[in-house]
Design a protein around this motif. Structure first.
Motif, short mmCIF file in Angstrom:
data_model
loop_
_atom_site.label_atom_id
_atom_site.label_comp_id
_atom_site.label_asym_id
_atom_site.label_seq_id
_atom_site.Cartn_x
_atom_site.Cartn_y
_atom_site.Cartn_z
N ARG A 312 0.82 -1.21 0.00
CA ARG A 312 0.00 0.00 0.00
C ARG A 312 0.86 1.27 0.00
O ARG A 312 0.34 2.38 0.06
CB ARG A 312 -0.92 -0.01 1.22
N LYS A 313 2.18 1.08 -0.02
CA LYS A 313 3.15 2.18 -0.03
C LYS A 313 3.02 3.07 1.19
O LYS A 313 3.22 4.27 1.14
CB LYS A 313 3.02 2.99 -1.33
N GLU A 314 2.71 2.40 2.31
CA GLU A 314 2.65 3.10 3.59
C GLU A 314 3.99 3.06 4.33
O GLU A 314 4.19 3.81 5.29
CB GLU A 314 1.57 2.46 4.47
N THR A 315 4.89 2.18 3.89
CA THR A 315 6.21 2.06 4.50
C THR A 315 7.19 1.47 3.50
O THR A 315 6.77 0.90 2.48
CB THR A 315 6.16 1.18 5.77
N SER A 316 8.47 1.62 3.77
CA SER A 316 9.50 1.03 2.92
C SER A 316 9.73 -0.41 3.33
O SER A 316 9.59 -0.76 4.51
CB SER A 316 10.81 1.81 3.04
N PRO A 317 10.11 -1.28 2.41
CA PRO A 317 10.34 -2.69 2.76
C PRO A 317 11.53 -2.87 3.68
O PRO A 317 12.59 -2.27 3.47
CB PRO A 317 10.57 -3.36 1.40
N LEU A 318 11.36 -3.69 4.71
CA LEU A 318 12.47 -4.01 5.60
C LEU A 318 13.55 -4.77 4.85
O LEU A 318 14.74 -4.59 5.10
CB LEU A 318 11.96 -4.85 6.78
N VAL A 319 13.12 -5.62 3.91
CA VAL A 319 14.06 -6.35 3.05
C VAL A 319 13.67 -6.05 1.60
O VAL A 319 12.86 -6.76 1.00
CB VAL A 319 14.04 -7.86 3.31
N SER A 320 14.23 -5.01 1.05
CA SER A 320 13.91 -4.61 -0.33
C SER A 320 14.53 -5.59 -1.32
O SER A 320 15.31 -6.48 -0.95
CB SER A 320 14.47 -3.22 -0.60
N GLY A 321 14.20 -5.42 -2.58
CA GLY A 321 14.82 -6.23 -3.62
C GLY A 321 16.33 -6.07 -3.62
O GLY A 321 17.08 -7.02 -3.81
N TRP A 322 16.79 -4.82 -3.42
CA TRP A 322 18.22 -4.56 -3.38
C TRP A 322 18.88 -5.27 -2.21
O TRP A 322 20.01 -5.79 -2.32
CB TRP A 322 18.48 -3.05 -3.30
N GLU A 323 18.20 -5.32 -1.07
CA GLU A 323 18.75 -6.03 0.09
C GLU A 323 18.85 -7.53 -0.19
O GLU A 323 19.83 -8.18 0.15
CB GLU A 323 17.87 -5.78 1.32
N GLY A 324 17.80 -8.09 -0.79
CA GLY A 324 17.84 -9.50 -1.16
C GLY A 324 18.96 -9.80 -2.14
O GLY A 324 19.63 -10.84 -2.06
N LEU A 325 19.18 -8.88 -3.06
CA LEU A 325 20.25 -9.03 -4.06
C LEU A 325 21.62 -9.00 -3.37
O LEU A 325 22.50 -9.81 -3.68
CB LEU A 325 20.15 -7.91 -5.09
N ARG A 326 21.82 -8.07 -2.45
CA ARG A 326 23.12 -7.95 -1.79
C ARG A 326 23.44 -9.19 -0.95
O ARG A 326 24.59 -9.64 -0.90
CB ARG A 326 23.14 -6.69 -0.92
N THR A 327 22.44 -9.74 -0.29
CA THR A 327 22.66 -10.97 0.47
C THR A 327 23.04 -12.11 -0.46
O THR A 327 23.96 -12.89 -0.18
CB THR A 327 21.41 -11.34 1.29
N LEU A 328 22.36 -12.20 -1.60
CA LEU A 328 22.67 -13.24 -2.58
C LEU A 328 24.08 -13.08 -3.12
O LEU A 328 24.79 -14.07 -3.36
CB LEU A 328 21.65 -13.20 -3.72
N GLN A 329 24.52 -11.84 -3.31
CA GLN A 329 25.88 -11.59 -3.79
C GLN A 329 26.92 -12.15 -2.82
O GLN A 329 27.94 -12.70 -3.25
CB GLN A 329 26.11 -10.08 -3.99
N VAL A 330 26.68 -12.00 -1.53
CA VAL A 330 27.62 -12.52 -0.54
C VAL A 330 27.66 -14.04 -0.58
O VAL A 330 28.74 -14.65 -0.55
CB VAL A 330 27.25 -12.03 0.88
#
Length: 363
Positions: A312-330
């Motif tokens: 609903r765009k009431e808050t930012s994601p705690l785990v955004s797509g970019w965060e998921g990507l960075r974890t996968l990179q590690v």
């Protein structure tokens, strides 16, 4: 009162069904459709009285849900995620976000360009235990983080592999299946990881993958972490056995992470905060612990409630797509280091993220 937020779930295996239970425990949130290509999935949908579809696109056209949860095998995430983005439908993608970082980047950038909310299902961040630890670290209760030790040890019985032979294959070892959770929490609690050096040993049961691995990780803030993982060690030290997060695992009352700072240390998940008496930083001065207080709630339920607000765009994601990507990179870097025997530097996604933002602004 607002209309119920309608969620469709794609994939109703073990994880998918846990999401269904979480959805049904929340008020003003409803399960509007099940998408699954198996007879078992169709039967499950009928038993719970929810419309069934074998095709994701058909479901999106017919039901037009407010959000979609992708709980399908990882190789399907990108194709299905891009389909949701094309329909402008917010999505929660189970972790890991993709098989590899390059594929993940396509989905993350597509969601950004189309302004479609994307949340990655690293649900442990939604655990009140982690929230309390994060707040203590951010409040400088242990000073600057300097070192981290993590253990992810357990013994998976032979039957676990026999019922799903793919678990014996290369790429399905504990680094990708289990360690990804712990890496995400370490990034969340201590910051960006910039370099890794890792080692692994072949499965003693004769599988194609590893059954024990260890990594040394350097953080952007100068901290260093060591972590090891094994699915063939009998041990009480893993998140599953220490956090009481999922009732099928017996609780050991131990901790699996130690985070050390310049003024104190914290063990997780028992949340014991250690420091010298009177703030005297001196190994001859007595050291004692206080226990942080926190409530208890199901992180999967918390994650669904958060997903509704993100969609609903009431808050930012705690785990955004970019965060998921960075974890996968590690995780990818750890696997690569195990193969090559060298240190691996983690690519900087900040530039790519900025490029995406600029692209969106120019549309």
């Amino acid at each position: 009162m607002s209309e119920p937020f309608r969620i469709a779930i794609v994939g109703v295996g073990l994880v998918g069904r846990r999401h269904v239970d979480a959805i049904r425990s929340l008020q003003n949130v409803s399960l509007t459709a099940v998408v699954d290509q198996t007879l078992e999935g169709e039967t499950y949908a009928a038993n719970i009285g929810v419309p069934y579809f074998s095709d994701l696109s058909q479901m999106l056209q017919t039901v037009t849900p407010d959000g979609v949860i992708l709980a399908t095998p990882t190789p399907l995430h990108i194709e299905q995620g891009l389909a949701c983005v094309a329909y402008g439908c917010p999505l929660l993608v189970e972790k890991p976000i993709a098989v590899d970082a390059d594929s993940a980047l396509k989905l993350v950038q597509a969601a950004d360009v189309s302004d479609v909310p994307l949340l990655v299902g690293h649900h442990r961040r939604h655990n009140p235990l982690i929230k309390a630890a994060k707040e203590a670290i951010d409040a400088n209760k242990i000073g600057d983080v300097r070192g981290i030790q993590g253990s992810c040890w357990f013994y998976k019985p032979d039957g676990y592999f026999d019922v799903a032979p793919w678990r014996k294959q290369k790429g399905a070892g504990p680094i990708s299946v289990n360690l990804v959770h712990d890496i995400d929490l370490m990034r969340y609690l201590a910051g960006q990881i910039v370099q890794v050096h890792a080692y692994a040993q072949p499965s003693v049961r004769g599988f194609e993958n590893e059954d024990v691995a260890a990594a040394i990780m350097t953080f952007q803030n100068g901290a260093i972490a060591t972590i090891s993982v094994s699915d063939s060690i009998v041990s009480p030290w893993s998140w599953e056995l220490t956090s009481s997060e999922y009732p099928i695992y017996p609780s050991t009352q131990e901790s699996s992470y130690l985070i050390g700072g310049s003024h104190g240390s914290i063990s997780i998940p028992d949340l014991r905060l250690w420091s010298h008496e009177g703030g005297q930083r001196d190994w001859w001065t007595p050291i004692s612990a206080t226990s942080l207080k926190t409530g208890a709630s199901d992180p999967l339920v918390n994650q669904i409630a958060h997903f509704v607000k993100v969609a609903r765009k009431e808050t930012s994601p705690l785990v955004s797509g970019w965060e998921g990507l960075r974890t996968l990179q590690v995780v990818e870097a750890i696997q690569k280091s195990c193969t090559l025997g060298t240190s691996i530097t983690i690519p900087d996604t900040a530039t790519k993220q900025s490029e995406t933002v600029l692209h969106v602004e120019n549309i």
